[in-house]
Motif scaffolding. Structure first.
Motif, PDB file in Angstrom:
ATOM      1  N   TRP A 231      -4.753   8.802   5.731  1.00  0.00           N
ATOM      2  CA  TRP A 231      -5.488   7.907   6.623  1.00  0.00           C
ATOM      3  C   TRP A 231      -5.162   6.446   6.328  1.00  0.00           C
ATOM      4  CZ3 TRP A 231     -10.066   4.845   5.301  1.00  0.00           C
ATOM      5  CH2 TRP A 231     -10.639   4.221   6.420  1.00  0.00           C
ATOM      6  N   ILE A 232      -5.053   6.096   5.058  1.00  0.00           N
ATOM      7  CA  ILE A 232      -4.780   4.703   4.678  1.00  0.00           C
ATOM      8  C   ILE A 232      -3.344   4.318   4.995  1.00  0.00           C
ATOM      9  CG2 ILE A 232      -4.595   3.108   2.725  1.00  0.00           C
ATOM     10  CD1 ILE A 232      -6.952   4.564   1.448  1.00  0.00           C
ATOM     11  N   PHE A 233      -2.388   5.140   4.586  1.00  0.00           N
ATOM     12  CA  PHE A 233      -0.982   4.745   4.711  1.00  0.00           C
ATOM     13  C   PHE A 233      -0.430   4.937   6.117  1.00  0.00           C
ATOM     14  CE2 PHE A 233      -1.331   5.004   0.137  1.00  0.00           C
ATOM     15  CZ  PHE A 233      -0.489   4.010  -0.303  1.00  0.00           C
ATOM     16  N   ARG A 234      -1.037   5.810   6.893  1.00  0.00           N
ATOM     17  CA  ARG A 234      -0.612   5.928   8.291  1.00  0.00           C
ATOM     18  C   ARG A 234      -1.359   4.965   9.196  1.00  0.00           C
ATOM     19  NH1 ARG A 234      -1.195  11.971  10.064  1.00  0.00           N
ATOM     20  NH2 ARG A 234      -0.163  11.166  11.923  1.00  0.00           N
ATOM     21  N   GLY A 235      -2.464   4.438   8.731  1.00  0.00           N
ATOM     22  CA  GLY A 235      -3.286   3.564   9.565  1.00  0.00           C
ATOM     23  C   GLY A 235      -3.037   2.090   9.380  1.00  0.00           C
ATOM     24  N   THR A 236      -2.184   1.707   8.401  1.00  0.00           N
ATOM     25  CA  THR A 236      -1.882   0.297   8.161  1.00  0.00           C
ATOM     26  C   THR A 236      -0.390   0.053   8.359  1.00  0.00           C
ATOM     27  OG1 THR A 236      -1.668   0.770   5.783  1.00  0.00           O
ATOM     28  CG2 THR A 236      -3.794  -0.039   6.565  1.00  0.00           C
ATOM     29  N   PRO A 237      -0.002  -1.125   8.826  1.00  0.00           N
ATOM     30  CA  PRO A 237       1.426  -1.402   9.068  1.00  0.00           C
ATOM     31  C   PRO A 237       2.240  -1.409   7.775  1.00  0.00           C
ATOM     32  CG  PRO A 237       0.020  -2.974  10.225  1.00  0.00           C
ATOM     33  CD  PRO A 237      -0.863  -2.217   9.288  1.00  0.00           C
TER      34      PRO A 237
END
Length: 327
Positions: free
Chosen positions: A119-125
């Motif tokens: 969720w964190i690494f796919r949700g931030t550029p």
């Protein structure tokens, strides 16, 4: 030839079944597509016009392109870009495999941690993540692992996180792992559960089942998107300027263009190198897909097959009699 001989079939031909008449062969007429030919001709003319026009425009600076295409600085930067791609993908694939297993785990805590990572690494550029990892050594100069509120433990110095090349690999690999986890998970789920049950019935361990049964079948699903991820990673390395790392292909081309005031020719030079590496990766992906697709035919059955014609298969019985049946 007698009159009765005219009604007999020619030698070497099969007479039609009783009660049927011999039909004339169908004459196939090729369909015409005038508009398709017209649009194809227009596209070819536009392509020729663009190539001729671009070859005569001085703004492209083809002389500068030929001058810097094999420049030593550009070649060294291309090698750095290739190293960033390879190292980041290796770490990303291994970590993505671990995350995929965690996502499939029945343990809710392990599954939740893997989901939170994705969720964190796919949700931030990616650019934002690289900037953060560039500042990571300022936030955590060292990490202490031990008993809280005591001096019992081990201290790890994070001075290596001040190396821009290492930071770039860490940032790119951690981001790629989130996407590889979903690719690997989809590949593992594509294998029928009965395969694992059959392997267990044969006495195989979990490791043998994964290595010999599940993973070889899942590779047919994993390889195509993984090849796309490798190509995407090659181009994503141009974002390492956020760290900042300026020794990659795009960074060096940009620095040279800032001195020579020729941005367009240097962009063309960088694009040619990117296209060269991408072409090699696409060829490698093609052969990998062929290897892991052995035994699985995607070809449709021929029109002469019984499945399409509705013909009943004929099997010769033990006594030489022809036995027909439904397929």
């Amino acid at each position: 030839m007698t009159l009765g001989d005219q009604d007999r079939p020619a030698t070497g031909t099969t007479p039609p079944p009783a009660g049927t008449t011999q039909s004339e062969p169908i004459k196939a007429i090729k369909l015409r597509h005038p508009w398709r030919i017209f649009f194809a001709a227009v596209l070819i003319l536009l392509l020729i016009w663009f190539v001729v026009d671009a070859s005569q425009r001085e703004a492209y600076g083809w002389a500068s392109v030929g001058k810097y295409i094999f420049d030593r600085r550009i070649s060294a930067a291309a090698l750095v870009t290739l190293q960033l791609t390879i190292y980041s993908m290796i770490i990303g694939v291994v970590l993505g495999l671990c995350l995929a297993v965690m996502r499939l785990s029945p343990n809710p805590v392990v599954k939740s941690i893997a989901w939170l990572y994705l969720w964190i690494f796919r949700g931030t550029p990616v650019y934002v993540q690289l900037v953060f990892w560039g500042l990571f050594s300022l936030i955590y100069p060292h990490i202490f692992l031990g008993v809280p509120w005591t001096d019992i433990g081990v201290t790890f110095d994070l001075a290596f996180m001040q190396n821009a090349f290492v930071i770039a690999i860490v940032g790119l690999a951690l981001n790629e792992a989130a996407y590889m986890a979903e690719i690997v998970r989809a590949g593992l789920l594509s294998v029928d559960a009965g395969q694992e049950e059959a392997a267990t019935a044969l006495g195989m361990s979990w490791g043998q089942t994964m290595v010999r049964i599940v993973i070889p079948q899942a590779m047919r699903v994993i390889i195509p998107p993984t090849g796309n991820e490798v190509i995407s990673m090659l181009k994503t390395t141009s974002l390492v300027a956020a760290i900042p790392l300026t020794t990659d292909l795009y960074g060096v081309a940009r620095d040279i263009s800032a001195v020579t005031f020729t941005p367009i020719p240097l962009l063309i030079v960088a694009s040619i190198w990117y296209l060269f590496f991408t072409s090699i990766l696409m060829v490698g992906q093609y052969f990998l897909e062929r290897r892991f697709s052995r035994g699985v035919s995607a070809r449709r059955p021929d029109r002469g097959d019984g499945a399409l014609t509705g013909a009943v298969p004929v099997v010769e019985g033990p006594a030489g009699n022809e036995v027909g049946g439904k397929g």
